[in-house]
Design an enzyme around this catalytic site. Structure first.
Site, PDB file in Angstrom:
ATOM      1  N   LYS A  10       0.749  -1.175   0.076  1.00 25.83           N
ATOM      2  CA  LYS A  10       0.091  -0.067   0.165  1.00 25.83           C
ATOM      3  C   LYS A  10       0.833   1.179   0.041  1.00 25.83           C
ATOM      4  O   LYS A  10       1.960   1.289   0.289  1.00 25.83           O
ATOM      5  CB  LYS A  10      -0.880   0.055   1.166  1.00 25.83           C
ATOM      6  CG  LYS A  10      -0.528   0.033   2.494  1.00 25.83           C
ATOM      7  CD  LYS A  10       0.263   1.457   3.175  1.00 25.83           C
ATOM      8  CE  LYS A  10       0.810   1.272   4.444  1.00 25.83           C
ATOM      9  NZ  LYS A  10       1.625   2.436   4.983  1.00 25.83           N
ATOM     10  N   PRO A  98       9.087  -4.251   0.070  1.00 25.41           N
ATOM     11  CA  PRO A  98      10.148  -3.982   0.684  1.00 25.41           C
ATOM     12  C   PRO A  98       9.750  -4.208   2.104  1.00 25.41           C
ATOM     13  O   PRO A  98       8.714  -3.927   2.835  1.00 25.41           O
ATOM     14  CB  PRO A  98      10.386  -2.587   0.660  1.00 25.41           C
ATOM     15  CG  PRO A  98       9.895  -2.185  -0.702  1.00 25.41           C
ATOM     16  CD  PRO A  98       8.658  -3.136  -1.071  1.00 25.41           C
ATOM     17  N   ALA A 100       9.937  -3.704   6.326  1.00 23.31           N
ATOM     18  CA  ALA A 100      10.044  -2.600   7.293  1.00 23.31           C
ATOM     19  C   ALA A 100      10.049  -1.371   6.287  1.00 23.31           C
ATOM     20  O   ALA A 100      10.936  -0.357   6.629  1.00 23.31           O
ATOM     21  CB  ALA A 100      11.280  -2.751   8.193  1.00 23.31           C
ATOM     22  N   GLY A 101       9.412  -1.301   5.311  1.00 29.08           N
ATOM     23  CA  GLY A 101       9.505   0.017   4.230  1.00 29.08           C
ATOM     24  C   GLY A 101       8.500   1.056   4.211  1.00 29.08           C
ATOM     25  O   GLY A 101       8.295   1.711   3.516  1.00 29.08           O
ATOM     26  N   GLY A 102       7.353   0.656   5.290  1.00 32.76           N
ATOM     27  CA  GLY A 102       6.225   1.360   5.092  1.00 32.76           C
ATOM     28  C   GLY A 102       5.227   1.452   3.970  1.00 32.76           C
ATOM     29  O   GLY A 102       4.493   2.040   3.982  1.00 32.76           O
ATOM     30  N   MET A 103       5.655   0.306   3.355  1.00 28.81           N
ATOM     31  CA  MET A 103       4.480  -0.318   2.358  1.00 28.81           C
ATOM     32  C   MET A 103       3.782  -1.327   2.950  1.00 28.81           C
ATOM     33  O   MET A 103       2.810  -1.981   2.020  1.00 28.81           O
ATOM     34  CB  MET A 103       5.167  -0.546   1.035  1.00 28.81           C
ATOM     35  CG  MET A 103       5.989   0.592   0.644  1.00 28.81           C
ATOM     36  SD  MET A 103       6.517   0.179  -1.105  1.00 28.81           S
ATOM     37  CE  MET A 103       4.959   0.845  -1.990  1.00 28.81           C
ATOM     38  N   GLY A 106       4.139  -7.005   5.666  1.00 33.11           N
ATOM     39  CA  GLY A 106       4.088  -8.038   6.593  1.00 33.11           C
ATOM     40  C   GLY A 106       2.410  -7.988   6.619  1.00 33.11           C
ATOM     41  O   GLY A 106       1.990  -9.058   6.747  1.00 33.11           O
ATOM     42  N   SER A 107       1.749  -6.880   6.630  1.00 37.79           N
ATOM     43  CA  SER A 107       0.454  -6.964   6.489  1.00 37.79           C
ATOM     44  C   SER A 107      -0.206  -7.603   5.329  1.00 37.79           C
ATOM     45  O   SER A 107      -1.136  -8.471   5.373  1.00 37.79           O
ATOM     46  CB  SER A 107      -0.156  -5.455   6.602  1.00 37.79           C
ATOM     47  OG  SER A 107       0.370  -4.751   7.944  1.00 37.79           O
ATOM     48  N   ASP A 140      -3.114  -2.321   9.263  1.00 37.23           N
ATOM     49  CA  ASP A 140      -3.083  -2.414   7.755  1.00 37.23           C
ATOM     50  C   ASP A 140      -3.591  -3.691   7.190  1.00 37.23           C
ATOM     51  O   ASP A 140      -3.744  -3.662   5.903  1.00 37.23           O
ATOM     52  CB  ASP A 140      -1.773  -2.033   7.299  1.00 37.23           C
ATOM     53  CG  ASP A 140      -1.134  -0.683   7.788  1.00 37.23           C
ATOM     54  OD1 ASP A 140      -1.950   0.374   7.934  1.00 37.23           O
ATOM     55  OD2 ASP A 140       0.108  -0.813   7.649  1.00 37.23           O
TER      56      ASP A 140
HETATM   57  P1  ATP Z   1       3.999  -0.959   8.649  1.00 41.83           P
HETATM   58  O1  ATP Z   1       3.875   0.146   7.929  1.00 41.83           O
HETATM   59  O2  ATP Z   1       2.612  -1.865   8.320  1.00 41.83           O
HETATM   60  O3  ATP Z   1       4.057  -0.973  10.001  1.00 41.83           O
HETATM   61  P2  ATP Z   1       6.092  -1.614   7.273  1.00 41.83           P
HETATM   62  O4  ATP Z   1       5.593  -1.861   5.723  1.00 41.83           O
HETATM   63  O5  ATP Z   1       6.891  -0.696   7.568  1.00 41.83           O
HETATM   64  O6  ATP Z   1       4.920  -2.083   8.185  1.00 41.83           O
HETATM   65  P3  ATP Z   1       6.701  -4.521   7.181  1.00 41.83           P
HETATM   66  O7  ATP Z   1       7.380  -5.233   6.010  1.00 41.83           O
HETATM   67  O8  ATP Z   1       5.096  -4.929   7.418  1.00 41.83           O
HETATM   68  O9  ATP Z   1       6.903  -3.048   7.370  1.00 41.83           O
HETATM   69  O10 ATP Z   1       7.303  -5.375   8.646  1.00 41.83           O
HETATM   70  C1  ATP Z   1       7.393  -4.614   9.699  1.00 41.83           C
HETATM   71  C2  ATP Z   1       7.904  -5.643  10.628  1.00 41.83           C
HETATM   72  O11 ATP Z   1       7.497  -6.870  10.720  1.00 41.83           O
HETATM   73  C3  ATP Z   1       9.675  -6.044  10.119  1.00 41.83           C
HETATM   74  O12 ATP Z   1      10.523  -5.494  10.782  1.00 41.83           O
HETATM   75  C4  ATP Z   1       9.502  -7.560  10.457  1.00 41.83           C
HETATM   76  O13 ATP Z   1      10.335  -7.808  11.401  1.00 41.83           O
HETATM   77  C5  ATP Z   1       8.115  -8.037  11.015  1.00 41.83           C
HETATM   78  N1  ATP Z   1       7.436  -9.097  10.116  1.00 41.83           N
HETATM   79  C6  ATP Z   1       6.544 -10.114  10.502  1.00 41.83           C
HETATM   80  N2  ATP Z   1       6.280 -10.664   9.276  1.00 41.83           N
HETATM   81  C7  ATP Z   1       6.822 -10.158   8.338  1.00 41.83           C
HETATM   82  C8  ATP Z   1       6.694 -10.634   7.037  1.00 41.83           C
HETATM   83  N3  ATP Z   1       5.736 -11.751   6.635  1.00 41.83           N
HETATM   84  N4  ATP Z   1       7.258  -9.859   6.206  1.00 41.83           N
HETATM   85  C9  ATP Z   1       7.896  -8.888   6.419  1.00 41.83           C
HETATM   86  N5  ATP Z   1       8.094  -8.305   7.698  1.00 41.83           N
HETATM   87  C10 ATP Z   1       7.318  -8.998   8.604  1.00 41.83           C
END
Ligand code: ATP
Length: 300
Positions: A10, A98, A100-103, A106-107, A140
């Site tokens: 997203k 990416p 932990a990229g803000g996209m 994981g969600s 998310d």
């Molecule tokens: P959000 O903006 O939803 O907080 P994000 O996009 O910054 O998250 P994600 O890639 O969702 O980051 O990852 C956030 C953290 O979740 C990571 O640091 C990782 O340790 C943990 N994580 C758990 N499961 C997953 C997964 N399937 N893919 C990526 N990260 C995961």
């Protein structure tokens, strides 16, 4: 039996953040757009529980937890618990979003796992129950089920589709090192001690979407977390400027960052911006939105 479900990343076209609520969460008014960077989650019948994760060359595999902390494990346990069954499956996650990229990668994986395991285990969970389980997994996750373009309120988990007939072209530049979402919110609190209880509304972005005009949308993009992300990672400010010099209509930190996204005038313009950014950054991705939420791509 094998089921593969694809779920999108997203971009927050608008992210209004209010002062923390009594439960510690920040109230949000956000407009999510699902874009064509997707993770695939494949679930197969198995006598036990197995999870593996594959990543493209440019991604750090160690950043994704493969033990019980992965959001896919949590999604499986939650869905199985809801139906009173054991979580038995072999699941592989092929990442392209990416980490932990803000996209919300994981969600996306959590949403894809809910849909894939619901099919694999033939549970026929109702849409309302799936959305409620998704909300328990993360703010998310409901949006990753819904996809398209949607208004998110509450802590982002209350989602409602909004009209969006155009195709918007984006260039995304991930960062070698992730940013922790809680750390960005803490910096937001430090920088914004007088944040309003009610987050800023999304009227300008909703209006811009209805015009279909990328220049108007570029002027309306808004992210209250951007200043906090830039404070933690000043190099992102240089990247945003560079993208705009390379021809993007507007650069924006995606959610809590550090991925930066750039809105382009058209598909050709996006490829041009990406080509120029690639002279400075190793990984530059072209994508578009809106696309569908978590959906089955292979079954059998
Ligand atoms: P959000 O903006 O939803 O907080 P994000 O996009 O910054 O998250 P994600 O890639 O969702 O980051 O990852 C956030 C953290 O979740 C990571 O640091 C990782 O340790 C943990 N994580 C758990 N499961 C997953 C997964 N399937 N893919 C990526 N990260 C995961």
């Amino acid at each position: 039996m094998t089921v593969t479900v694809r779920a999108p990343a997203k971009i927050n076209l608008h992210l209004g953040v209010g002062a923390p609520r009594a439960d510690g969460f920040h109230p949000l008014v956000t407009v999510y757009q699902a874009v064509g960077l997707c993770d695939d989650v494949t679930a197969e019948s198995s006598p036990g529980w197995l999870l593996d994760v594959t990543v493209p060359d440019w991604m750090d595999a160690d950043a994704v937890p493969v033990t019980g902390d992965n959001l896919v494990d949590r999604a499986a346990r939650l869905l199985a618990g809801h139906h009173g069954i054991d979580a038995l499956a072999s699941v592989s996650v092929a990442k392209a979003i990416p980490v932990a990229g803000g996209m919300a990668g994981g969600s996306a994986d959590a949403a894809a796992a809910l849909v894939a395991l619901d099919r694999l285990w033939q549970l026929h969970t109702s849409d309302d129950d799936l959305l409620a389980l998704a909300a328990r997994l993360g703010s998310d996750v409901p949006f990753a089920l819904l996809g398209g373009t949607a208004l998110g309120t509450g802590r982002g988990e209350l989602v409602e589709p909004v009209p969006d007939q155009a195709t918007w072209w984006w260039v995304a530049v991930p960062s070698g090192e992730g940013l922790s979402t809680p750390a960005v919110y803490r910096r937001f609190d430090d920088l914004t001690p007088d944040a309003p209880a009610e987050p800023e509304g999304a009227g300008a972005v909703l209006l811009a979407l209805s015009t279909g005009d990328p220049e108007i949308l570029a002027g309306a993009l808004h992210n209250d977390l951007e200043a906090a992300a830039l404070d933690l990672r000043p190099d992102l400010g240089d990247l945003l400027e560079l993208g705009e010099r390379c021809g993007a209509l507007r650069g924006l930190v995606s959610g809590s960052g550090p991925t930066c996204v750039f809105l382009a005038e058209s598909a050709d313009a996006a490829r041009g911006v990406a080509g120029r950014l690639a002279e400075h950054h190793e990984v530059v991705l072209v994508t578009n939105g809106p696309v569908a939420g978590a959906h089955v791509v292979t079954y059998g």
